[in-house]
Design an enzyme around this catalytic site. Sequence first.
Site, PDB file in Angstrom:
ATOM      1  N   TYR A 147      38.408  52.704  52.052  1.00 24.33           N
ATOM      2  CA  TYR A 147      38.615  51.456  52.804  1.00 24.33           C
ATOM      3  C   TYR A 147      40.111  51.144  52.933  1.00 24.33           C
ATOM      4  CZ  TYR A 147      38.040  46.524  54.095  1.00 24.33           C
ATOM      5  OH  TYR A 147      38.094  45.308  54.742  1.00 24.33           O
TER       6      TYR A 147
ATOM      7  N   SER B 242      43.323  44.186  57.183  1.00 26.84           N
ATOM      8  CA  SER B 242      42.957  43.555  55.917  1.00 26.84           C
ATOM      9  C   SER B 242      44.236  43.391  55.112  1.00 26.84           C
ATOM     10  CB  SER B 242      41.992  44.477  55.148  1.00 26.84           C
ATOM     11  OG  SER B 242      41.888  44.090  53.787  1.00 26.84           O
TER      12      SER B 242
HETATM   13  C1  BGC Z   1      37.432  43.244  51.993  1.00 27.27           C
HETATM   14  C2  BGC Z   1      36.764  42.215  51.115  1.00 27.27           C
HETATM   15  C3  BGC Z   1      37.740  41.637  50.120  1.00 27.27           C
HETATM   16  C4  BGC Z   1      39.026  41.211  50.785  1.00 27.27           C
HETATM   17  C5  BGC Z   1      40.093  40.784  49.781  1.00 27.27           C
HETATM   18  C6  BGC Z   1      38.663  42.610  52.607  1.00 27.27           C
HETATM   19  O1  BGC Z   1      39.293  43.491  53.490  1.00 27.27           O
HETATM   20  O2  BGC Z   1      36.528  43.703  52.978  1.00 27.27           O
HETATM   21  O3  BGC Z   1      35.669  42.813  50.438  1.00 27.27           O
HETATM   22  O4  BGC Z   1      37.160  40.511  49.487  1.00 27.27           O
HETATM   23  O5  BGC Z   1      39.549  42.247  51.575  1.00 27.27           O
HETATM   24  O6  BGC Z   1      40.240  41.700  48.727  1.00 27.27           O
END
Ligand code: BGC
Length: 268
Positions: A166, A153
């Site tokens: 996360y 991410s």
């Molecule tokens: C998350 C999303 C978020 C995006 C940008 C992703 O890894 O799961 O919820 O919109 O990152 O912030």
Amino acid sequence: MDTRSLQGQAALVTGSDSGIGKGVALELAKAGAKLVINYAHNHDAADEVVKEITDAGGEAYAWQCDVSHEEQVQAMFQEMFKRYGTIDILVNNSGLQKDSKFVDMTLDQWNTVIGINLTGQFLCAREAAREFIRRGVVEGVSKAAGKIICMSSVHEVIPWGGHVNYATSKGGIMMMMKTLAQELAPQKIRVVGIGPGAIQTPINKNAWDTPEALNSLLTLIPYNRIGQPDDIGKLATWLASDEADYITGVTIFCDGGMTLYPGFADNG
Ligand code: BGC
């Protein structure tokens, strides 16, 4: 690029019953790969993905497995080896959010996110790497003995208040990916990361399902559009192909510029 660049290769995409995983599975299938559609709970959604692939002439089956459980992961790989003989491509994609302010975050919220997002990738990568090493490079299939794509991410580099579980899992994925890439390169295994930005999927629905939310999200995206699952699917297909044979140990961000500090565009 050769549109059947993954012809005959066996691919497992974790969490491919919806969202980014589904987008990746559909693109890999278009490029000729045989798919395992892994899901945790939603059998019907997984069946739909299988149907979409087989209706288009491809090969796929659905398999339930919680990637944070070692025995379930091992059973999933055993079944794949029975049906397809081996694995060529693993896309470590399963992931979820359990958001909370740090001081209110429960141990359960922490453990669930680390367990699925990070430990799940460890467990699946280990099974795949064991098979890649056992089998080695097969001429005519791929230049590599195997490819592992770790779905990360933008939050592997962008800290994210209210989401420490996360963001920590994604930072961990980045370092796991690099370490595996270093350790496994001599065995001709490539390990790469994809860092999606805001992709329009159920995980971030509240960030795009009203015009106000979407407008506020777009202030974080210089390219001024929300991403789609096939943006990630196309990148994953290329990374898994021999076109990307010299790429290992890096994350490619696919984020419309979200990691470019947009707040500094006319400030600072
Ligand atoms: C998350 C999303 C978020 C995006 C940008 C992703 O890894 O799961 O919820 O919109 O990152 O912030």
